[in-house]
Write a protein that holds these residues in place. Structure first.
Motif, PDB file in Angstrom:
ATOM      1  N   ILE A 185      41.097 -11.774 -14.635  1.00 57.74           N
ATOM      2  CA  ILE A 185      40.737 -10.536 -15.343  1.00 57.74           C
ATOM      3  C   ILE A 185      40.057  -9.560 -14.388  1.00 57.74           C
ATOM      4  N   ALA A 186      40.644  -8.376 -14.256  1.00 59.06           N
ATOM      5  CA  ALA A 186      40.042  -7.334 -13.420  1.00 59.06           C
ATOM      6  C   ALA A 186      39.091  -6.458 -14.225  1.00 59.06           C
ATOM      7  N   LEU A 187      39.428  -6.229 -15.504  1.00 55.35           N
ATOM      8  CA  LEU A 187      38.659  -5.282 -16.320  1.00 55.35           C
ATOM      9  C   LEU A 187      38.490  -5.803 -17.738  1.00 55.35           C
ATOM     10  N   VAL A 188      37.265  -5.694 -18.233  1.00 56.35           N
ATOM     11  CA  VAL A 188      36.955  -5.931 -19.644  1.00 56.35           C
ATOM     12  C   VAL A 188      36.708  -4.556 -20.270  1.00 56.35           C
ATOM     13  N   MET A 189      37.448  -4.217 -21.312  1.00 50.50           N
ATOM     14  CA  MET A 189      37.299  -2.902 -21.936  1.00 50.50           C
ATOM     15  C   MET A 189      37.269  -3.088 -23.449  1.00 50.50           C
ATOM     16  N   ILE A 190      36.054  -3.116 -24.005  1.00 54.50           N
ATOM     17  CA  ILE A 190      35.850  -3.428 -25.422  1.00 54.50           C
ATOM     18  C   ILE A 190      35.329  -2.188 -26.145  1.00 54.50           C
ATOM     19  N   GLY A 191      35.727  -2.027 -27.397  1.00 54.11           N
ATOM     20  CA  GLY A 191      35.136  -0.976 -28.229  1.00 54.11           C
ATOM     21  C   GLY A 191      33.729  -1.388 -28.625  1.00 54.11           C
ATOM     22  N   GLY A 192      32.721  -0.590 -28.306  1.00 56.13           N
ATOM     23  CA  GLY A 192      31.328  -0.984 -28.552  1.00 56.13           C
ATOM     24  C   GLY A 192      31.062  -1.323 -30.010  1.00 56.13           C
ATOM     25  N   VAL A 193      31.614  -0.516 -30.924  1.00 58.95           N
ATOM     26  CA  VAL A 193      31.615  -0.803 -32.356  1.00 58.95           C
ATOM     27  C   VAL A 193      33.079  -0.758 -32.789  1.00 58.95           C
ATOM     28  N   ASN A 194      33.574  -1.849 -33.343  1.00 60.30           N
ATOM     29  CA  ASN A 194      34.984  -1.885 -33.721  1.00 60.30           C
ATOM     30  C   ASN A 194      35.255  -0.889 -34.845  1.00 60.30           C
ATOM     31  N   ASP A 202      27.648  -7.151 -28.906  1.00 59.92           N
ATOM     32  CA  ASP A 202      26.493  -7.337 -28.020  1.00 59.92           C
ATOM     33  C   ASP A 202      26.926  -6.926 -26.609  1.00 59.92           C
ATOM     34  N   LEU A 203      26.675  -5.655 -26.285  1.00 54.23           N
ATOM     35  CA  LEU A 203      27.184  -5.106 -25.028  1.00 54.23           C
ATOM     36  C   LEU A 203      26.597  -5.836 -23.820  1.00 54.23           C
ATOM     37  N   LYS A 204      25.323  -6.132 -23.895  1.00 54.66           N
ATOM     38  CA  LYS A 204      24.661  -6.787 -22.764  1.00 54.66           C
ATOM     39  C   LYS A 204      25.253  -8.180 -22.521  1.00 54.66           C
ATOM     40  N   ARG A 205      25.500  -8.896 -23.580  1.00 56.82           N
ATOM     41  CA  ARG A 205      26.069 -10.249 -23.472  1.00 56.82           C
ATOM     42  C   ARG A 205      27.480 -10.199 -22.880  1.00 56.82           C
ATOM     43  N   ILE A 206      28.275  -9.237 -23.362  1.00 50.20           N
ATOM     44  CA  ILE A 206      29.651  -9.115 -22.878  1.00 50.20           C
ATOM     45  C   ILE A 206      29.671  -8.699 -21.407  1.00 50.20           C
ATOM     46  N   ALA A 207      28.802  -7.730 -21.058  1.00 49.55           N
ATOM     47  CA  ALA A 207      28.761  -7.271 -19.670  1.00 49.55           C
ATOM     48  C   ALA A 207      28.334  -8.398 -18.730  1.00 49.55           C
ATOM     49  N   ALA A 208      27.319  -9.163 -19.145  1.00 45.88           N
ATOM     50  CA  ALA A 208      26.848 -10.273 -18.300  1.00 45.88           C
ATOM     51  C   ALA A 208      27.947 -11.321 -18.119  1.00 45.88           C
ATOM     52  N   LEU A 209      28.675 -11.585 -19.190  1.00 42.61           N
ATOM     53  CA  LEU A 209      29.748 -12.575 -19.141  1.00 42.61           C
ATOM     54  C   LEU A 209      30.873 -12.096 -18.224  1.00 42.61           C
ATOM     55  N   GLY A 210      31.239 -10.822 -18.371  1.00 42.08           N
ATOM     56  CA  GLY A 210      32.291 -10.268 -17.519  1.00 42.08           C
ATOM     57  C   GLY A 210      31.900 -10.276 -16.055  1.00 42.08           C
ATOM     58  N   HIS A 211      30.667  -9.855 -15.771  1.00 40.11           N
ATOM     59  CA  HIS A 211      30.214  -9.800 -14.378  1.00 40.11           C
ATOM     60  C   HIS A 211      30.098 -11.202 -13.766  1.00 40.11           C
ATOM     61  N   LYS A 212      29.696 -12.155 -14.592  1.00 46.68           N
ATOM     62  CA  LYS A 212      29.604 -13.549 -14.118  1.00 46.68           C
ATOM     63  C   LYS A 212      30.954 -14.033 -13.585  1.00 46.68           C
ATOM     64  N   HIS A 213      32.036 -13.530 -14.197  1.00 45.34           N
ATOM     65  CA  HIS A 213      33.382 -13.945 -13.796  1.00 45.34           C
ATOM     66  C   HIS A 213      34.047 -12.933 -12.858  1.00 45.34           C
ATOM     67  N   GLY A 214      33.236 -11.995 -12.326  1.00 48.18           N
ATOM     68  CA  GLY A 214      33.745 -11.078 -11.310  1.00 48.18           C
ATOM     69  C   GLY A 214      34.555  -9.904 -11.830  1.00 48.18           C
ATOM     70  N   CYS A 215      34.413  -9.580 -13.121  1.00 49.76           N
ATOM     71  CA  CYS A 215      35.180  -8.487 -13.725  1.00 49.76           C
ATOM     72  C   CYS A 215      34.342  -7.211 -13.784  1.00 49.76           C
ATOM     73  N   MET A 216      35.010  -6.073 -13.784  1.00 45.15           N
ATOM     74  CA  MET A 216      34.381  -4.816 -14.152  1.00 45.15           C
ATOM     75  C   MET A 216      34.340  -4.741 -15.681  1.00 45.15           C
TER      76      MET A 216
END
Length: 422
Positions: A185-194, A202-216
């Motif tokens: 995965i190169a990019l995680v792109m989620i709608g903040g509120v569906n 949980d934007l912080k949780r998603i961002a931390a998870l993505g960054h942990k795996h090397g994704c933007m």
């Protein structure tokens, strides 16, 4: 607040005790043919017009009429720097530093400009992760980016799906996706509120998870800006985009906002599309200089902006500033909780709230799923003077917006709904 009560008197009392109730009078409320105010519950789609908007736009029309091109420097609010009048309040609303925020372009255009910089596929890592029920424009945009880079838009797209029989996305499933595909995965792109369920991720949780795996990691906050405390800076997201015509009341098709985290503020190695408005302000008009990139989110601008649209945004942001975004969020929780309480009290098996019950996981939108849906219930609500919006296949989206909706609006909505259902 859980001590809600049934009955008209409770709604009236809550409105009398509401310190923000006077802001309703600062908006144009649509009326029916007999001059009665409609119950407008669709600020999640298009926010109502502040009464000061016309004056703000007229000021720029007058400066244009009286000053011509000199309005860029001699106007009451000089056009040359106009976007800067929006930055501080907008940054406060989305929880960012002023340097991280700029108002420019339209929403999906900004999403593409962000992906030019933050989607950097390699033969090994090229996939894009989005939520399965993302707003269609987001899905179309990321699919087109995959195709643009030479990848198959079906094989390259990873969908975070709700479990069978459920409506809401589950974080355990997201972690499983990362454990299985994180290195692709190169990019995680989620709608903040569906947009459909109203689930606030949980934007912080998603961002931390993505960054942990090397994704933007980026977020489309169209349904979050002006609705929930996004705290974009603290989330750690690389970028975010949002529109200003829903909860931010700037008028149909008005400009979008963009956030770029300060850690990228001075990066000149990031690929980007550029134009003269992203060039050093001090030398922008010398015209002969080599490109000299502005730091921060302003460095993603391309063109001088449409002032009349920005005037409408400034009008709405001034209302937000006066009301206080923290106070609006507090009222939103109470008002939405009251709406939820009244809907539950109907105890009708033909309707179901699919928005999260936890107030921390939603804004003011409640999505009502209709059994055996054929849009009939939505049409009856419209005839009864209630403006909501219908989303296929079976959901009526309703948003009691704290700036201009009242407890009486919510009470009136549910009373009319009760009559229709019975």
């Amino acid at each position: 607040m859980s001590n809600y009560k049934l009955g008209l008197e409770f709604a009236k009392q809550q409105d009398q005790n509401d310190e923000l109730s006077s802001y309703r009078k600062q908006f144009h409320i649509p009326k029916d043919n007999n001059g009665n105010e409609l119950i407008y519950m669709t600020g999640n789609s298009l926010g109502l017009q502040p009464k000061i908007t016309k004056d703000y736009i007229n000021q720029e029309l007058d400066d244009w009429a009286n000053l011509g091109v000199e309005g860029h420097t001699e106007g009451k609010h000089p056009w040359l720097h106009y976007h800067e009048f929006l930055t501080e309040t907008m940054a406060n609303i989305v929880g960012a530093k002023p340097m991280e925020v700029v108002v420019m372009n339209s929403l999906t255009a900004n999403l593409h400009f962000m992906m030019v910089s933050f989607y950097k596929p390699t033969p090994k890592r090229y996939k894009i992760l989005i939520e399965a029920d993302a707003f269609p424009s987001d899905k179309y945009a990321v699919e087109s980016q995959l195709r643009h880079h030479g990848y198959d838009d079906k094989e390259g797209l990873i969908l975070w799906k709700a479990r069978k029989g459920e409506e809401l996305a589950n974080y355990d499933d997201l972690e499983t996706i990362f454990n299985q595909h994180g290195d692709e995965i190169a990019l995680v792109m989620i709608g903040g509120v569906n947009y459909y369920t109203g689930q606030f991720f949980d934007l912080k949780r998603i961002a931390a998870l993505g960054h942990k795996h090397g994704c933007m990691v980026g977020f489309d906050c169209a349904h979050g800006a002006g609705n929930v405390p996004l705290n974009l800076h603290d989330s750690g997201a690389d970028f975010a985009v949002w529109c200003s015509y829903k909860y931010l009341n700037s008028g149909p098709g008005s400009l979008s906002g963009a956030f770029v985290h300060e850690r990228h503020a001075h990066r000149k190695d990031l690929n980007r599309f550029t134009g003269w408005w992203s060039h050093n302000k001090q030398t922008r008009f010398k015209m002969r200089d080599e490109f000299d990139q502005l730091p921060g989110a302003e460095g993603w601008q391309l063109s001088n902006p449409p002032i009349l649209s920005m005037a409408a945004i400034r009008a709405s942001l001034d209302v937000f500033k006066a009301a206080g975004f923290d106070k609006l969020c507090e009222k939103s929780r109470k008002l939405t909780g009251y709406f939820e309480f009244l809907l539950d009290e109907l105890n009708n098996s033909d309707i179901k709230i699919i928005t999260p019950r936890n107030p921390d996981e939603r804004g003011c939108q409640l999505s009502i799923q209709v059994k055996n849906a054929d849009k009939g219930l939505h049409n009856k609500l419209t005839k009864a003077g209630i403006i909501t919006d219908w989303r296929e296949p079976d959901v009526i989206r309703c948003a009691p917006v704290p700036l201009y909706n009242s407890y009486m609006d919510v009470y009136g909505f549910v009373e009319r709904l009760k009559t229709i259902l019975n």
